[in-house]
Motif scaffolding. Structure first.
Motif, PDB file in Angstrom:
ATOM      1  N   ARG A   1      -8.639   0.903   0.175  1.00 55.58           N
ATOM      2  CA  ARG A   1      -8.145   2.040   0.941  1.00 55.58           C
ATOM      3  C   ARG A   1      -6.637   2.213   0.805  1.00 55.58           C
ATOM      4  NH1 ARG A   1      -9.413   5.572   4.839  1.00 55.58           N
ATOM      5  NH2 ARG A   1     -11.583   4.958   4.610  1.00 55.58           N
ATOM      6  N   GLY A   2      -5.919   1.114   0.646  1.00 58.98           N
ATOM      7  CA  GLY A   2      -4.465   1.203   0.624  1.00 58.98           C
ATOM      8  C   GLY A   2      -3.867   1.469  -0.739  1.00 58.98           C
ATOM      9  N   GLU A   3      -4.707   1.780  -1.730  1.00 59.62           N
ATOM     10  CA  GLU A   3      -4.188   1.962  -3.081  1.00 59.62           C
ATOM     11  C   GLU A   3      -4.554   3.331  -3.639  1.00 59.62           C
ATOM     12  OE1 GLU A   3      -2.157  -0.096  -4.193  1.00 59.62           O
ATOM     13  OE2 GLU A   3      -2.503  -1.626  -2.674  1.00 59.62           O
ATOM     14  N   ASP A   4      -3.717   3.820  -4.557  1.00 55.67           N
ATOM     15  CA  ASP A   4      -4.018   5.069  -5.252  1.00 55.67           C
ATOM     16  C   ASP A   4      -4.437   4.736  -6.678  1.00 55.67           C
ATOM     17  OD1 ASP A   4      -1.696   4.438  -6.612  1.00 55.67           O
ATOM     18  OD2 ASP A   4      -0.452   5.771  -5.386  1.00 55.67           O
ATOM     19  N   GLU A   5      -4.502   5.729  -7.513  1.00 57.31           N
ATOM     20  CA  GLU A   5      -4.963   5.509  -8.883  1.00 57.31           C
ATOM     21  C   GLU A   5      -3.938   4.780  -9.742  1.00 57.31           C
ATOM     22  OE1 GLU A   5      -6.063   9.256 -10.433  1.00 57.31           O
ATOM     23  OE2 GLU A   5      -7.795   9.518  -9.101  1.00 57.31           O
ATOM     24  N   ARG A   6      -2.695   4.787  -9.338  1.00 53.38           N
ATOM     25  CA  ARG A   6      -1.649   4.131 -10.141  1.00 53.38           C
ATOM     26  C   ARG A   6      -1.462   2.695  -9.667  1.00 53.38           C
ATOM     27  NH1 ARG A   6       2.873   8.461  -8.871  1.00 53.38           N
ATOM     28  NH2 ARG A   6       1.859   8.127  -6.854  1.00 53.38           N
ATOM     29  N   LEU A   7      -2.397   1.857 -10.003  1.00 63.13           N
ATOM     30  CA  LEU A   7      -2.379   0.478  -9.538  1.00 63.13           C
ATOM     31  C   LEU A   7      -1.473  -0.366 -10.415  1.00 63.13           C
ATOM     32  CD1 LEU A   7      -6.179  -0.067  -8.857  1.00 63.13           C
ATOM     33  CD2 LEU A   7      -4.400   0.470  -7.203  1.00 63.13           C
ATOM     34  N   PRO A   8      -0.616  -1.187  -9.817  1.00 65.92           N
ATOM     35  CA  PRO A   8       0.212  -2.091 -10.620  1.00 65.92           C
ATOM     36  C   PRO A   8      -0.641  -3.150 -11.287  1.00 65.92           C
ATOM     37  CG  PRO A   8       0.484  -2.532  -8.273  1.00 65.92           C
ATOM     38  CD  PRO A   8      -0.329  -1.278  -8.388  1.00 65.92           C
TER      39      PRO A   8
ATOM     40  N   PRO B   1       2.461 -26.381  -0.455  1.00 68.51           N
ATOM     41  CA  PRO B   1       3.537 -25.516   0.044  1.00 68.51           C
ATOM     42  C   PRO B   1       2.973 -24.328   0.826  1.00 68.51           C
ATOM     43  CG  PRO B   1       3.939 -26.125  -2.240  1.00 68.51           C
ATOM     44  CD  PRO B   1       2.560 -26.619  -1.915  1.00 68.51           C
ATOM     45  N   HIS B   2       3.615 -23.992   1.921  1.00 66.88           N
ATOM     46  CA  HIS B   2       3.097 -22.929   2.783  1.00 66.88           C
ATOM     47  C   HIS B   2       3.137 -21.567   2.094  1.00 66.88           C
ATOM     48  CE1 HIS B   2       7.457 -22.495   3.428  1.00 66.88           C
ATOM     49  NE2 HIS B   2       7.202 -21.246   3.779  1.00 66.88           N
ATOM     50  N   ASP B   3       4.043 -21.402   1.100  1.00 70.86           N
ATOM     51  CA  ASP B   3       4.136 -20.104   0.437  1.00 70.86           C
ATOM     52  C   ASP B   3       3.071 -19.913  -0.642  1.00 70.86           C
ATOM     53  OD1 ASP B   3       5.101 -21.912  -1.391  1.00 70.86           O
ATOM     54  OD2 ASP B   3       6.937 -20.795  -1.861  1.00 70.86           O
ATOM     55  N   ARG B   4       2.156 -20.858  -0.781  1.00 73.03           N
ATOM     56  CA  ARG B   4       1.048 -20.675  -1.715  1.00 73.03           C
ATOM     57  C   ARG B   4       0.082 -19.591  -1.220  1.00 73.03           C
ATOM     58  NH1 ARG B   4      -0.689 -24.578  -5.417  1.00 73.03           N
ATOM     59  NH2 ARG B   4       1.121 -25.613  -6.351  1.00 73.03           N
ATOM     60  N   LEU B   5       0.026 -19.386   0.087  1.00 74.20           N
ATOM     61  CA  LEU B   5      -0.871 -18.385   0.664  1.00 74.20           C
ATOM     62  C   LEU B   5      -0.066 -17.541   1.652  1.00 74.20           C
ATOM     63  CD1 LEU B   5      -3.829 -17.366   0.853  1.00 74.20           C
ATOM     64  CD2 LEU B   5      -4.122 -18.903   2.794  1.00 74.20           C
ATOM     65  N   VAL B   6       0.145 -16.271   1.304  1.00 77.54           N
ATOM     66  CA  VAL B   6       0.987 -15.399   2.123  1.00 77.54           C
ATOM     67  C   VAL B   6       0.312 -14.051   2.320  1.00 77.54           C
ATOM     68  CG1 VAL B   6       3.126 -16.505   1.368  1.00 77.54           C
ATOM     69  CG2 VAL B   6       2.211 -14.577   0.064  1.00 77.54           C
ATOM     70  N   GLN B   7       0.791 -13.328   3.306  1.00 76.72           N
ATOM     71  CA  GLN B   7       0.353 -11.962   3.536  1.00 76.72           C
ATOM     72  C   GLN B   7       1.559 -11.115   3.913  1.00 76.72           C
ATOM     73  OE1 GLN B   7      -1.345 -10.953   7.490  1.00 76.72           O
ATOM     74  NE2 GLN B   7      -1.825 -13.143   7.654  1.00 76.72           N
ATOM     75  N   GLY B   8       1.492  -9.826   3.629  1.00 77.68           N
ATOM     76  CA  GLY B   8       2.591  -8.927   3.947  1.00 77.68           C
ATOM     77  C   GLY B   8       2.277  -7.518   3.485  1.00 77.68           C
ATOM     78  N   ALA B   9       3.035  -6.575   4.013  1.00 81.39           N
ATOM     79  CA  ALA B   9       2.770  -5.171   3.708  1.00 81.39           C
ATOM     80  C   ALA B   9       3.297  -4.759   2.340  1.00 81.39           C
ATOM     81  CB  ALA B   9       3.385  -4.285   4.793  1.00 81.39           C
ATOM     82  N   ASN B  10       4.293  -5.468   1.828  1.00 83.41           N
ATOM     83  CA  ASN B  10       4.959  -5.013   0.603  1.00 83.41           C
ATOM     84  C   ASN B  10       4.865  -6.022  -0.534  1.00 83.41           C
ATOM     85  OD1 ASN B  10       5.959  -2.575   1.878  1.00 83.41           O
ATOM     86  ND2 ASN B  10       7.426  -3.899   2.958  1.00 83.41           N
ATOM     87  N   LEU B  11       3.819  -6.817  -0.548  1.00 80.13           N
ATOM     88  CA  LEU B  11       3.660  -7.785  -1.639  1.00 80.13           C
ATOM     89  C   LEU B  11       3.331  -7.058  -2.932  1.00 80.13           C
ATOM     90  CD1 LEU B  11       1.570 -10.644   0.035  1.00 80.13           C
ATOM     91  CD2 LEU B  11       4.037 -10.493  -0.262  1.00 80.13           C
TER      92      LEU B  11
ATOM     93  N   PRO C   1     -13.010   2.961   8.391  1.00 80.66           N
ATOM     94  CA  PRO C   1     -14.192   2.933   9.261  1.00 80.66           C
ATOM     95  C   PRO C   1     -14.692   1.528   9.565  1.00 80.66           C
ATOM     96  CG  PRO C   1     -14.763   3.719   7.050  1.00 80.66           C
ATOM     97  CD  PRO C   1     -13.272   3.683   7.126  1.00 80.66           C
ATOM     98  N   TRP C   2     -14.407   0.557   8.692  1.00 75.58           N
ATOM     99  CA  TRP C   2     -14.799  -0.824   8.990  1.00 75.58           C
ATOM    100  C   TRP C   2     -13.579  -1.711   9.186  1.00 75.58           C
ATOM    101  CZ3 TRP C   2     -17.038   1.029   4.143  1.00 75.58           C
ATOM    102  CH2 TRP C   2     -16.256   0.793   3.024  1.00 75.58           C
ATOM    103  N   GLY C   3     -12.440  -1.075   9.507  1.00 75.41           N
ATOM    104  CA  GLY C   3     -11.183  -1.810   9.603  1.00 75.41           C
ATOM    105  C   GLY C   3     -11.142  -2.851  10.696  1.00 75.41           C
ATOM    106  N   GLU C   4     -11.701  -2.531  11.887  1.00 77.89           N
ATOM    107  CA  GLU C   4     -11.589  -3.473  13.003  1.00 77.89           C
ATOM    108  C   GLU C   4     -12.285  -4.799  12.695  1.00 77.89           C
ATOM    109  OE1 GLU C   4     -12.717  -3.797  17.769  1.00 77.89           O
ATOM    110  OE2 GLU C   4     -13.004  -1.906  16.681  1.00 77.89           O
ATOM    111  N   LYS C   5     -13.523  -4.731  12.235  1.00 79.66           N
ATOM    112  CA  LYS C   5     -14.255  -5.959  11.944  1.00 79.66           C
ATOM    113  C   LYS C   5     -13.744  -6.611  10.670  1.00 79.66           C
ATOM    114  CE  LYS C   5     -18.411  -4.909  14.538  1.00 79.66           C
ATOM    115  NZ  LYS C   5     -19.889  -4.823  14.552  1.00 79.66           N
TER     116      LYS C   5
ATOM    117  N   ARG D   1      -1.827  -4.374   5.487  1.00 80.31           N
ATOM    118  CA  ARG D   1      -1.123  -3.348   6.241  1.00 80.31           C
ATOM    119  C   ARG D   1      -2.021  -2.887   7.380  1.00 80.31           C
ATOM    120  NH1 ARG D   1       1.001  -0.471   0.728  1.00 80.31           N
ATOM    121  NH2 ARG D   1      -1.240  -0.284   0.417  1.00 80.31           N
ATOM    122  N   PRO D   2      -1.658  -3.184   8.627  1.00 77.82           N
ATOM    123  CA  PRO D   2      -2.503  -2.825   9.771  1.00 77.82           C
ATOM    124  C   PRO D   2      -2.845  -1.347   9.829  1.00 77.82           C
ATOM    125  CG  PRO D   2      -0.763  -4.336  10.445  1.00 77.82           C
ATOM    126  CD  PRO D   2      -0.464  -3.952   9.039  1.00 77.82           C
TER     127      PRO D   2
END
Length: 403
Positions: free
Chosen positions: A120-127, A192-202, A166-170, A158-159
């Protein structure tokens, strides 16, 4: 040279059959959804099973119970049920756990990292190097650990995307739970803790870490793609073709389906295992199976265990944590309710596939009928007297007292 409709041939093991393209197309109808393998569902194995994790996680209420067993009535292919199901009875044929793992490993081998993003968060121009999945919740926690053991693994979370889905909550809840579990596991492994990360702009790495064409990496990716096509073929019933299956003999045990995700986790633990082994204090955020009462070694739990984690032999009930999928069926079917979840598993028991005894048979004298019987330590009455007492109705005298 043939004219008109081309014919496809396949080998069945007992002869060569012929299918035209229309028949093949008909056989493939309905594959665009998550597939349910009823023989792996614990509700199929026992009426005492009460698991309904797939129903609880499905965001479109597309799963319903039919005569106590789950059935698919609608599917949007979010993949959440495949992660929620402990036995692997549900899977998306295009995004199996094996395929997600293989594809993630391929990206890490090429760039040093893998970044997951929901569709849902991506368009056709995927990196390049971005791994797009239907929902972040569709990535199992064991796969998160396995990929993070190889290189940096990130999730573009990205919240606002979840809020508009439509299935975002679950999906969001399942992703958070999986991510938290994976983080705790990695901390226990002292990675290392940075082996697994999350963020809006990764963003994925732009420069390749090493050539993608290395034979080992290509083989890994190819295995993932072959897994996809095998999953398409599996379960298709072809008109006019019979598949030979051996007839079950007397005393045949329930079919065993080793837990795929536990196998993935065990391989990851072996990959980063210290030369001297894991210390006893190092434990996974997974509960071990323990005895909460006397065991009569009746063989019910070991015969029904879908993963083959329980085995009864030579008067001993043995447990192999590395095979356990934590479905809870053994707890549900035990007549004495003698099994329970206990302390967290020691990592070494999973990494080294250790088997230990849960119960050992000993000879006892029944306090009610005076007969000798076999059971684990702590038993005071035979199984017959125990069951008679439990089944006695209000105001009735337990039959065991009259033995």
């Amino acid at each position: 040279m043939k004219s008109g409709r081309d014919e496809a041939r396949f080998y069945t093991g007992r002869g060569v059959g012929e299918l035209d393209l229309e028949t093949i197309a008909s056989a493939l109808t309905g594959l665009g959804q998550v597939r349910l393998r009823a023989e792996k569902c614990i509700r199929t194995l026992s009426p005492w099973a009460t698991c309904q994790r797939c129903l609880e996680v499905c965001p479109v209420d597309g799963i319903e119970l039919q005569n106590g067993r789950p059935g698919l009535k609608e599917c949007r292919r979010c993949g959440l049920c495949a992660v929620a199901c402990p036995t692997g009875a549900l899977e998306d044929p295009e995004h199996t756990h094996a395929f997600i793992l293989a594809r993630g490993q391929e990206i890490i081998a090429a760039t040093g990292q893998v970044i997951f993003s929901c569709a849902r968060g991506e368009d056709e121009r995927l990196p390049q190097g971005l791994f797009v999945v239907p929902c972040l919740g569709a990535v199992a926690p064991e796969i998160m650990v396995a990929l993070a053991a190889r290189g940096q693994t990130g999730f573009r979370y990205r919240p606002e995307d979840c809020a508009a889905c439509p299935w975002g909550e679950k999906g969001q809840e399942l992703f958070k739970n999986s991510f938290s579990w994976a983080q705790r596991t990695l901390a226990t492994l002292e990675l290392p803790h940075d082996r697994l990360v999350q963020g809006a702009n990764l963003n994925p790495a732009t420069a390749p870490k090493r050539p993608v064409s290395q034979a080992s990496h290509a083989a890994t990716a190819a295995m993932g793609r072959r897994e996809f096509f095998r999953s398409l073929v599996r379960g298709i019933k072809v008109p006019g073709v019979k598949v030979a299956t051996p007839a079950p003999g007397p005393g045949t045990k329930q079919a065993v389906f080793p837990g795929e995700r536990m196998s993935i986790l065990r391989e990851a633990l072996q990959q980063v295992r210290p030369e001297t082994g894991y210390p006893a204090r190092a434990r996974l955020p997974l509960a071990s199976l323990e005895l909460a009462g006397p065991c009569y070694l009746c063989n019910i739990c070991s015969r029904l265990c879908p993963a083959g984690a329980l085995d009864l032999a030579e008067g001993k009930l043995r447990f192999t944590p590395a095979r356990c999928n934590h479905c809870g069926l053994c707890l549900a079917v035990c007549p004495q309710h003698s099994l329970t979840w206990g302390e967290n598993l020691a990592i070494e028991t999973v990494a080294s596939k250790v088997t230990f005894n849960l119960a050992t048979a000993g000879e006892h004298l029944c306090a009610n009928c005076g007969e000798t019987f076999q059971a684990s330590a702590g038993a005071t009455e035979c199984l017959r007297c125990y069951l008679n007492r439990k089944l006695a109705g209000p105001g009735q005298k337990p039959a065991g007292e009259n033995c």
